[in-house]
Structures are given as structure tokens and as C-alpha cells.
Scaffold this active site. Structure first.
Site, PDB file in Angstrom:
ATOM      1  N   ASP A   9      -8.427  -8.734   4.317  1.00 47.26           N
ATOM      2  CA  ASP A   9      -8.083  -7.688   5.270  1.00 47.26           C
ATOM      3  C   ASP A   9      -9.168  -7.549   6.330  1.00 47.26           C
ATOM      4  OD1 ASP A   9      -6.795  -5.573   6.463  1.00 47.26           O
ATOM      5  OD2 ASP A   9      -7.564  -4.075   5.068  1.00 47.26           O
ATOM      6  N   GLU A  17       0.816  -1.205   0.000  1.00 45.52           N
ATOM      7  CA  GLU A  17       0.000   0.000   0.000  1.00 45.52           C
ATOM      8  C   GLU A  17       0.856   1.264   0.000  1.00 45.52           C
ATOM      9  OE1 GLU A  17      -2.591  -0.694   3.373  1.00 45.52           O
ATOM     10  OE2 GLU A  17      -4.000  -1.797   2.117  1.00 45.52           O
ATOM     11  N   GLU A  66     -22.992 -10.110  10.768  1.00 45.85           N
ATOM     12  CA  GLU A  66     -22.774 -10.835   9.505  1.00 45.85           C
ATOM     13  C   GLU A  66     -24.057 -10.845   8.666  1.00 45.85           C
ATOM     14  OE1 GLU A  66     -21.041 -14.624  10.340  1.00 45.85           O
ATOM     15  OE2 GLU A  66     -20.286 -14.883   8.292  1.00 45.85           O
ATOM     16  N   GLU A  98     -12.404  -2.278  12.537  1.00 49.15           N
ATOM     17  CA  GLU A  98     -12.344  -1.537  11.279  1.00 49.15           C
ATOM     18  C   GLU A  98     -13.512  -1.874  10.354  1.00 49.15           C
ATOM     19  OE1 GLU A  98      -8.675  -1.974   9.127  1.00 49.15           O
ATOM     20  OE2 GLU A  98      -9.402  -0.870   7.399  1.00 49.15           O
ATOM     21  N   ARG A 134      -6.478 -10.747  -5.593  1.00 46.17           N
ATOM     22  CA  ARG A 134      -5.788 -10.304  -4.389  1.00 46.17           C
ATOM     23  C   ARG A 134      -5.714 -11.398  -3.325  1.00 46.17           C
ATOM     24  NH1 ARG A 134      -7.770  -5.181  -0.601  1.00 46.17           N
ATOM     25  NH2 ARG A 134      -6.700  -5.856   1.275  1.00 46.17           N
TER      26      ARG A 134
END
Lengths: 671, 671
Positions: free
Chosen positions: B363, B284, B503, B391, B334
Site C-alpha cells: 500500500d 477494508e 528512504e 500518505e 498480505r
């Protein structure tokens, strides 16, 4: 002519070696006679002198005694007296020009007119005019204004050409020579008013109307004054409260009116000819009368009364809409907002209030209809607002010649009474034109040199709304690049094809807002679909667009009946606005016999091909343009191509994913 | 017990009046015997003394002479000597506890073990343990670490609980008492290592390894040292270059190795027990060995050699992927990146290099499979990385009990050899667990008081991966809220239902990344579809999800054959990861007999209902919880409900617009 570098900094006031004067004309121009006290008239003579030198290498002297051959500059009265010859031009800010070998004349109806005449003489000479040429002209309307969205930290909201000319590090901080050069360029296209700070008046900017900043504002005004340009300040409606002086900013609280009256007294002590205050109220989080249960007439009139003793004007923006909408609520329609808010107030505003109305109901999208307030408002002074800075039209990376679209606005017939086009109403029902500016500290002012044409074009159209995009492009190209026919043809072609190109690869058929949020460059098709900003295309598996006819939000009902009917009928609605007014199935067959989906694909493939053609055209004149300008524009064109490809692929993929229907020509659409 | 306020600040180390000691036990606890030089053992005695006072109101004295009744604290050897009774516990950092009325014992295998024993004694007492209780325990693995993503300006990347504990205005600036209290909480759950600055090492943070900051870092280390916690510094791989010392940061340039060796010498002069350096390289936008055509073993080993003389370790993050992908290129995946980059390097790393691998290949999305490097790496030390800070899991606004998902990670069987679950590999093939922390200067450390459970839970699972989410929730609830059965049941219910609730209303069935970009809170379904970050669901009119089977990107091929086959077959792939591994038509019938589309609708309607149930449950115990904690959690729950409704409506509308198929129960979906 050779391949001398285009002097970007001088814009359309550079010489490109176009005019090889006869000795006689040169002699006549070399003696400039002026005999008047007016600051602006004196500046006219000075500008003529400087322009002759800069543009044509002609040395001229300024004198106050007439002795032919000479060129007399002044107001019509003064020129008539000096020359003994009756010169008449009586339209405000107008002028007449006569070019002769013995006597040339630049006579203004007034001071500003004289200055505009001097600049016009220079530009006509650059375009090839000579002995025998004469011209009389005047601006259609009295207010021709630029809004700066400059912040005191030096940033510019939606600025794409470097930092602010005026501010740095929360101070007024500028290069005086550059500011004068800026004033020159503005005056040369007839701009007579400038608001110098962002309409979002936050932080330090609130203090411009205090003694902390007023001395410096006054110095800035001194620079613009000889160029016939009056300054305006954007103010924060909540100032009486946010300054800590009062517990309210309620416009109907007498203490608030008194506060503003005193504030105006102070401001005008420093800048006696300030044009007034510009106000963005109750918009996108800014303070306003709604906070106190008042309406916008209450707010504007309160400020107007404070400015009245100083002959100041309140310019009040109509960009008022609900920016905290719920996307689920499809009864709300942002397009309706300006009309809904301001039409009921028609007649309620004081005579020194002028409403500022964006040309379209949204916000400078690539293609919008004309705001229905125009023509409908009968008893309220108002301006039409454009945007020179390319917020939604390519960030001065993409070439996008805006007069191409602006002419459509000026030509739009509101069908309200006689002479009802926007252009026709300028100077009578509409008091003038204003635009968000595009300049910054970049050497060439506008980032992309070709974007100078938009700045130039705004001024020219504000002066004369009948000009066509072709005329403006051609004039700008000749003044900037000279008279080489090949360069002329190439740059004109690029400008004239740029807008339809941009429109092709952008959001289709007037649907608006498929652009990235905040940044406003590049595609984000669903970026606004679920947002509080309240603008939607609502694309699904079978249709796209918003029904704004009587069966939908009835936004069409805000137009005069003839236009309302025209927009409400899919068969008569202009196709470039089709998705603005209608929800249309992808299978709908358009005028070219292809359905909507295929037309979306076609326009997006075509847009990229057109960018490639623009690039080829530019590359074709590489040798005839200075290397710096060539390279900087070419580099931007590379980025434009990337942008166009991204738009093409994202838009096509988006609709392909929704429909599953491939391009009929089998071109590549990414799944 | 009454309704005394929950003391949020003390977290799970507060007394809730749970233990009414017998006089005999109280006497025994009141005399703490310790006779050892070790700083950490002394701290153990101190913590026991302070904890008895804080948690139970018991005053205890510390002495070095044994005299029953008493409680002896120390390493096993020392305790055996003191008491004459053989105490054996030999697993590193382990302890044994025996509670008696005459003699209680807290014996550690080593200094840290002793401290952990003291805290465990306090917590067991709080849960109701008394005379006769005994326990032997040890952590499964040796590294139990928290990563701070704190910036020197005081902000925390992905922090949701106020400013940094450590920094302010580009200085190390903290409340020493608060840091000690933080160390206490960390040690009480077995954390033994702390990286104190953001892995994105920018601006001033680069200077932490210079004498400008090292004296202050050393003081910070002094506070953590008695708690058995070693510090680590995140470094910028490009430092030799960006400091201006060298013209390169190439790891194979000998000057670069020398530069780092000298730098390490300097750093260790100030902090001799520094654990080492943490490195995010080539990720990044951060500098790294790729810039010089080197690989990550070259980079990590170069640093490892610099740290080796000081017994320091390089922790090297595997979060390396192409973040400038072209969305059109569907061959790039990815998810494959960590394995693709690091598997070929297995065996190439020095023994003081430890790779840090996120538990999932993306991530910290709401539901990801376990990264296939685990089990596959044979010759490389590595850690598993979790994220306590929420996050992507609700920003500590939404209740989301993460151990519920973490237990799934620990229980996942990699099928690589024997004892091949993640939990089973901890302490042998996997060296430990690390997590991004969640604390800031908010009074309750974590913003949402209920988010303390995630912090607590990470530590408990790092210590013992066999613990279930139920066990952790129950322990945390009892320690934080006390033993009232009604409160106990209610808070346990809230925690245990929170993850499946989140979820349900989030991105469906493991599809990941439907969250707003940058902010990572709230839905933006197509926010990543056309982005350079390279993660897509590619929803269209008929299907959604990415084919990662051999017919697609073959990411499944990175798993051991049995798992590869299991994931690659839609029939055996866990449904909560279905859209991660497969492109699935909306019409696909799932195990419950309903098709995918209807299941998307159902889970999203259900998620909102579950939030409402969470709120009702919390409201049901209002009278039994202190008003401050009740109100602050309740206020967040209100925001969670808004968020859940937004997710429900946006997700359902999105899929409805694509398919045109309504909910079979006719519930409201906005068009």
C-alpha cells in the site's frame, strides 16, 4: 430460593427472597415512625418503607406517632425523645440500629447518619439479620465522593456502560426517576458528594457555571439533596479568559479573583449548598497557573477565596505532570511529578482547599505503589483518588474486582509517624476518598453486572478502610445474588480470583503501561516507549524496568526512609512492584526460584488458564442465575478470554523475540 | 530575472520571465487561428491565448481566418486544410508542434491531442524553445487518471493540502473558477479522467448517483469537459441493499443487475460522457461480491453490463486483502493477496472492466517490489495505480520527490514475454496509469509547493514512462522557478536527493510498515507487529524481515521465474528490498562490506544529515525565491528534520535494544 432473575437495575438494593420475617418482626417493621423536619431524615423513612417493599415485599406505613410495635427512624436526639430511651451515636454521619419485635430503632448522629442507618438496616436484613441484631457504625472520614467524567455531548471519558446519565446533545437531559435511583444507590453506600462533569472542562461544559445551565444544575441538585449528596462542578481554570471577559486568567491578577468571586456568587445563588469546584489545572493540556508563572497554591487559593463566603471548597487535582516529554531524556520521571509539584507547597494552601491525589504516582495502572505524598503532606488537606471505571483494568468487559487491589493501598504503611497506614490516616490526615465513577445509561448501570461490586466496594471502603476484599465481595454477592451457598461460593470465587488473574495476563510485575494508547485496552508493549507521555519499560535484550532507586531517578527517595530503603533494595521490594522500581535482568532469580523471564511466561500462561476457570465457575451456576445476567456476563467473559490470550501471546512473544529464550515448559510462544 | 514571487497557484503554468520572444515570433504567436467546432479544440486556442498572456505577457487574438504570421491550432485534418500543408500525427491524443516566425502549428491527432499540443507549446516556450523548434508526441496509453479520495463533508482521506475542492458540509460546493484552473493544470499534463469521490463510499457519498446530487455532478462535468477530462464516480457495491430497494446486493441476483442498469440509465441521463464507475469492493470493510459467495468477476461484470449501453467502464480495484488477520498466523501473507485473488480470474472479465492494481503489493510503502500481477495478467485490461498524495511518504511536510521511485517501477522488467518492463507494457498490456491525487483548497494546491512536482511528475510519466526522474525534476523546476541556473541547480538537487533521503531515515531496506498506525506519519516500529492488518517485520534479537521465498510464504513464486529466482536469492535480491523478501540476520554482510545492523544505523544517521543538507541548499537560494514560498517550504523542512530525527533515533534505539550492539562509529543511540 428459585431462579428468579437478578434485577441488575436494583443492584445491591434488591431482595433475593433472603429474609422470611417472623410475624412479630414484620409487624414491627410495618409501622415506621418519623417526626422530624429534616429532608434527609424524611427520605430515610421513605427509603426504609420502599426498601421493605422492594426487597422483602413488606408493606409499611409511615406515621409520626409512636405506637409499638414500630420502627423509629430519626436523629439520635429525636429518637431518644420519641422512645424515651437514650440512644447515643455521636460520630458524624454515624448511626445505630437495633432490631426488636416490639421496637426497632434507626438513629443517626445527624441527618445523613439516619439515612445511612436506614439503608444499612435494609442490607443487614437482606443478609439475614433479625430480632436482637444491633449495630453502631460511622464513616471513617467525611468526604466520600464520586467524580463523573461525563461530557455534555453525552459521552463519558473512559465510560464503559452507555451514555451519560446527566447529559445529551450539549444539554442537561436526564430521566428524573433514574437520577433518584442513582442517588439512592449512592447514599446506600455512604457517598455524600458528586462532581457531575468531566474534569477536562471543554466546549459547552465550561458554561455550566453560567445562567445558561445553572437552573438545570439546580434542579439536579434538588434530586440529590434528600439523599445527603452535595454536588460539585468541575471548572476550567482559564474561564475568565476563554469566556472573553478578561485578557488573562492569572490567579494573582486581582481582576481574575474578582471575576471568580462574582461567578461564585452567581453559582451559589442557584445551588446554595454546592460543595464547590473541582479543578484539573496544568494537566494534559488544561489551563492552569503555570501559564502565568504562578504555582498551584496561587491558583487554588484564589479560587478558594471566591468560594469561602459560600462555605465552598476547592478540590484541586494533583495529576500534574509533563506530558510532552522527550523519550530520549531518561532523567525525567513522571512518577516523581505529583510529589515534586506539591510537596514544596505543603502549608501554602487555604483551609478550604483540598488536594486530590491519585493512589498511585501514574494513572490507575494495574499495579502501582502508593503515591509518596500520602503521609508526607503535613499541613494540607487532601483526598485519595481511586478509579471505579475500569480504564486500565478491563473496560468492564474483563471481570476485575478492584477492592482486591484497593485494600493493598489502604493497608500500605507510609511509615510517616503514628498510625501511618493509608487506612489509619483516613479521617484524620486524609480527609476522604474520591473515585472516578463507572455508571452510564446501561440498564445495569455498569455494563458488566459484576462491575457493580467495584462501585459498591469503593463506597464501603471509603466508609470503612479496614474492610477486606473478602468481606466486601461476600456482602455484595449476598445482596445481589442472594444466599444460595453454591452461587455465593462461585461468585465470591470469581471476584476474589479476578484481580490476580487480570494482573497475571497484563503488564508484568508493576512495569505499567504496556497497554494500547488512547484506548487503554489490550496490549501494545511499545506503545508508550517512544511517546511524549513519558512512561517506559525500556525492555532490551537483557533487562526490563526502570531504575527508580538512588542510582536511577531516585523516585524511591520520595518515600519515608524505611520505605525508601525497602523499595530501593531489589531483595526487599515487593515482587509485584519489582519492575516499577528496578531495572532487572531477565536472568534475575525471583523468590520462587525461577528467573524473571520464566516468571513473565508463567504468569501469562496462568492468567489465561485462570480466565478459563472463571468462565467454568460462572457456567457452573448458570441455572441459578437469571438468564439475562448470566448471558450478558458470559458474553463479556468470552471477550475477556480473547483479551487475555492476546495479552499472553503478545507479552510472551515480545520477550521471546528480545531474548530468544524459550519457555522452560515448552508451551507455545509465537515467534 | 529578478526575485519576483513564485506564483504557487499557477504551478508549472506560470511565466517566470524566461522567454524574451523575438518580434517576429511574437507576431506569429499573437494571431491564433482556429476553425473547428470541437469544444476541446476551441479550449486549446483559448488556453494558448491565456497562457501566452499569463506566462509571457503576450496579447494574442483568436480568429478563424488564416493570415500569416499566425499560429494555427486544430486537429491535423483541419490544420492541413487551413494551411494547405500536410500535417500528420495519428497516434491517439498525440500532437505535433512546429514553431516558426511566419507560421506556427499546433496540430492534434484528435481534440484532446490539440489541447495537449497547446499546453506543450506553452511549456516548451517557457523552457526556452523558439523559432525552428518542432516536436511530435503522444501519450503511451489511453487512460491517465486521478482518483480523488474526497469525502462529501469536505475532508479528504489522506489529504494534506486543505479541504476538498469539490465538497463541503455534505454538498457539492466549489469555486467554479478554481475548478476550471484545476482542469487546466490537469489537462496540461495530459490527465483525461478524474474520479471525484473517495473509493470508500460512505454516508452521503452513496447518494452521488441519485437525483439529489446528479444535477450538481453534471455541472461539474461541464467544467471539465472542454479540458478533455471525463469524470468517474466511485460507487458503493452494496447500494441496492443499503438504499433499501432490495434485500440483497448479490451480483448474480437478476434484480441487482436490473437495479444497476436503471441506476446507470439515470446517471447517464445527467452525464452522458461519464467515464464510468470506480469500485472498491470487499476491501477494508467495504461491501462486495464475497459477501454473497460470488467472486470479483461476478461483481465487476454485473456492473459492466449496466454501463455497457452507455459506453461506460467499470474500474475495479484489486486492493483486496484480509485485514482481519491473526498476527500469530505466519502462513498468511498480505503481499500475496492481489495475485491470489485476481490471477485466477484472468479472462473472466468483460471488456469494459478494467482492474486497478497498486504498483506494489502492499500500500504505497516507501519501497515495495512491483506487484506480480503486472505481466502475468494476459486477458484482463488493467491500470497501474500510484499515489501522489504523500500518505506514507511524508504528508507533504517532508520533501519527497516520488518520480524518483516511480521510475524504478516503470523500469522494472517483469520478464513476462517481450517488451516486458512496466513502461514497455504501457499502452498495450497495461491500459494506463492512475494515481490518488494530492490537491486541496490550500492556495498552492499541494500544501508543500515542492509536492507540486509529484503531481506534475505523475502526469508526465503516465504520458511517457521513459522519462527519467532527472528530466521531470528539471522540467518542473524550470517551469516553476525559472531558468536561473543557481535556483535550477539547488531545487533539482533537493528534489533528486529527497527520495533516497526519505528512504534512509524511514523503515530500512524495504521492510515496510514501521509507521504510526492510522496517521501514517512518524515511526511506530511495532505498530503493526501484533495488528490485524497483517504486515510484520518480526524483528528479534538476531534477525529482521519476512521470508517470502519458497522456504517462507513463497510470495516470490508469483513472479516470472527469472524474477522469482532473483528475489528469492539474498545475493541477487536488490538490497533496497532485502527485508521485504528475506529474513536476514543483523550480522549479514551487505555489498558495502558492513553488516545489516550497521547499515541500518548508517542509513538513519545519514538520512538526518541529508535533511540538513536539503535545508542548507534551500536556504542558499532564499534571496532568489519569493518570500512566501521560501518561508512555507522552509517551515515544513523544519518539521521534516524533526521527523527525520525521530525516525533515526527510534529505529536505531529499537535495533540497539534488540541487539545490544553499538554503532561502530560511536554515534549517539539512545538506550
Amino acid at each position: 430460593m428459585g431462579i428468579s432473575e437478578v434485577r441488575e437495575y436494583d443492584c445491591w438494593l434488591q431482595g433475593r427472597g433472603q429474609n422470611q420475617f417472623s410475624d412479630a418482626l414484620k409487624n414491627c417493621l410495618s409501622r415506621i415512625v418519623v417526626k422530624e423536619d429534616c429532608l434527609v431524615v424524611k427520605q430515610a423513612a421513605l427509603e426504609l418503607q420502599r426498601g421493605l417493599k422492594r426487597m422483602f415485599g413488606v408493606d409499611a406505613a409511615i406515621t409520626d406517632t409512636i405506637q409499638k410495635p414500630c420502627t423509629v427512624v430519626g436523629t439520635a436526639t429525636a429518637v431518644s425523645e420519641l422512645t424515651g430511651k437514650t440512644v447515643s451515636c455521636d460520630r458524624a454521619e454515624g448511626f445505630c440500629i437495633e432490631i426488636g419485635d416490639e421496637l426497632s430503632v434507626v438513629a443517626g448522629a445527624d441527618c445523613n447518619g439516619t439515612l445511612y442507618g436506614a439503608f444499612r438496616l435494609l442490607m443487614e436484613l437482606a443478609k439475614g439479620a433479625g430480632t436482637g441484631f444491633s449495630l453502631e457504625d460511622a464513616p471513617r472520614s467525611g468526604i466520600r465522593m464520586i467524580n463523573h467524567w461525563d461530557n455534555l455531548d453525552g459521552t463519558i471519558e473512559r465510560g464503559y456502560a452507555g451514555p451519560s446519565l446527566f447529559y445529551k446533545d450539549d444539554k442537561i437531559d436526564y430521566d428524573p426517576q433514574r437520577i433518584e435511583d442513582y442517588a439512592r444507590l449512592l447514599a446506600s453506600i455512604g457517598i455524600n458528594c458528586l462532581s457531575i462533569n468531566n474534569v477536562n472542562v471543554r466546549k459547552t461544559a465550561k458554561l455550566l457555571i453560567t445562567e445558561q445551565f445553572l437552573p438545570d444544575v439546580a434542579k439536579l441538585a434538588d434530586i440529590f439533596r434528600p439523599f445527603g449528596i452535595r454536588l460539585m462542578l468541575s471548572i476550567n481554570f482559564g474561564a475568565p479568559y476563554s469566556f472573553g471577559d478578561l485578557d488573562t486568567a492569572d490567579p494573582l491578577d486581582p481582576r481574575v479573583g474578582e471575576w471568580w468571586a462574582k461567578r461564585a456568587d452567581l453559582v451559589y445563588k442557584y445551588i446554595p449548598d454546592l460543595a464547590g469546584f473541582l479543578v484539573k489545572a496544568d494537566s494534559e493540556g488544561e489551563a492552569g497557573p503555570f501559564q502565568y508563572g504562578r504555582d498551584h497554591a496561587d491558583g487554588a487559593n484564589m479560587l478558594a477565596k471566591a468560594l469561602k463566603p459560600h462555605n465552598g471548597t476547592v478540590i484541586w487535582r494533583c495529576f500534574v505532570y509533563n506530558c510532552t516529554q522527550d523519550w530520549r531524556d531518561q532523567t525525567q520521571d513522571r512518577a516523581c511529578a505529583a510529589y515534586d509539584h506539591f510537596m514544596p507547597l505543603d502549608g501554602r494552601f487555604d483551609d478550604n482547599v483540598i488536594l486530590q491525589i491519585k493512589h498511585g504516582p501514574y494513572d490507575f495502572q494495574v499495579r502501582e505503589p502508593v503515591t509518596p505524598l500520602f503521609g508526607a503532606l503535613k499541613k494540607t488537606r487532601h483526598l485519595i483518588e481511586f478509579q471505579i471505571t475500569q480504564e486500565y483494568t478491563g473496560h468492564q468487559i474483563d471481570v476485575c474486582f478492584l477492592p482486591y487491589m484497593w485494600q493493598d493501598v489502604y493497608h500500605f504503611d507510609t511509615k510517616h509517624g503514628e498510625n501511618s497506614t493509608i487506612g489509619g490516616m483516613m479521617g484524620n490526615r486524609i480527609s476522604g476518598a474520591v473515585a472516578v465513577g463507572s455508571v452510564g445509561r446501561d440498564e445495569n448501570w455498569t455494563g458488566n453486572t459484576l462491575s457493580q461490586a467495584n462501585w459498591f466496594g469503593f463506597g464501603r471502603l471509603a466508609w470503612n478502610p479496614d474492610l477486606t476484599a473478602e468481606e466486601i465481595a461476600d456482602e455484595w454477592v449476598k445482596l445481589t445474588f442472594g444466599l444460595d451457598p453454591e452461587v455465593d461460593a462461585a461468585v465470591n470465587k470469581i471476584l476474589m480470583m479476578s484481580y490476580p488473574t487480570y494482573e497475571n495476563y497484563n503488564a508484568p510485575f508493576g512495569v505499567c503501561f504496556m497497554v494500547t494508547r488512547s484506548l487503554h485496552y489490550g496490549p501494545d508493549i511499545e506503545g508508550y516507549e517512544y511517546s511524549r507521555w513519558g512512561t517506559y519499560h525500556r525492555a532490551n535484550w537483557e533487562a526490563v524496568g526502570v531504575d527508580r532507586t538512588p542510582s536511577g531517578t531516585n523516585y524511591t527517595g520520595q518515600y519515608a526512609p524505611e520505605n525508601a530503603a525497602m523499595f530501593a533494595d531489589l531483595a526487599t521490594c515487593p515482587e509485584n512492584l519489582m519492575l516499577f522500581f528496578h531495572r532487572v535482568p531477565y536472568s534475575y532469580v525471583m523468590k520462587n526460584g525461577k528467573n524473571l523471564l520464566q516468571n513473565i511466561y508463567d504468569t501469562h500462561f496462568k492468567g489465561v488458564e485462570q480466565v478459563e476457570e472463571i468462565i467454568r465457575t460462572w457456567e457452573g451456576i448458570q441455572d441459578k442465575i437469571g438468564s439475562a445476567v448470566y448471558a450478558s456476563v458470559r458474553e463479556r467473559m468470552g471477550r475477556q478470554l480473547t483479551n487475555a490470550i492476546e495479552w499472553r501471546d503478545v507479552v510472551n512473544t515480545y520477550f521471546h523475540r528480545h531474548t530468544g529464550i524459550p519457555d522452560e515448559q515448552g508451551r507455545k510462544i509465537y515467534d
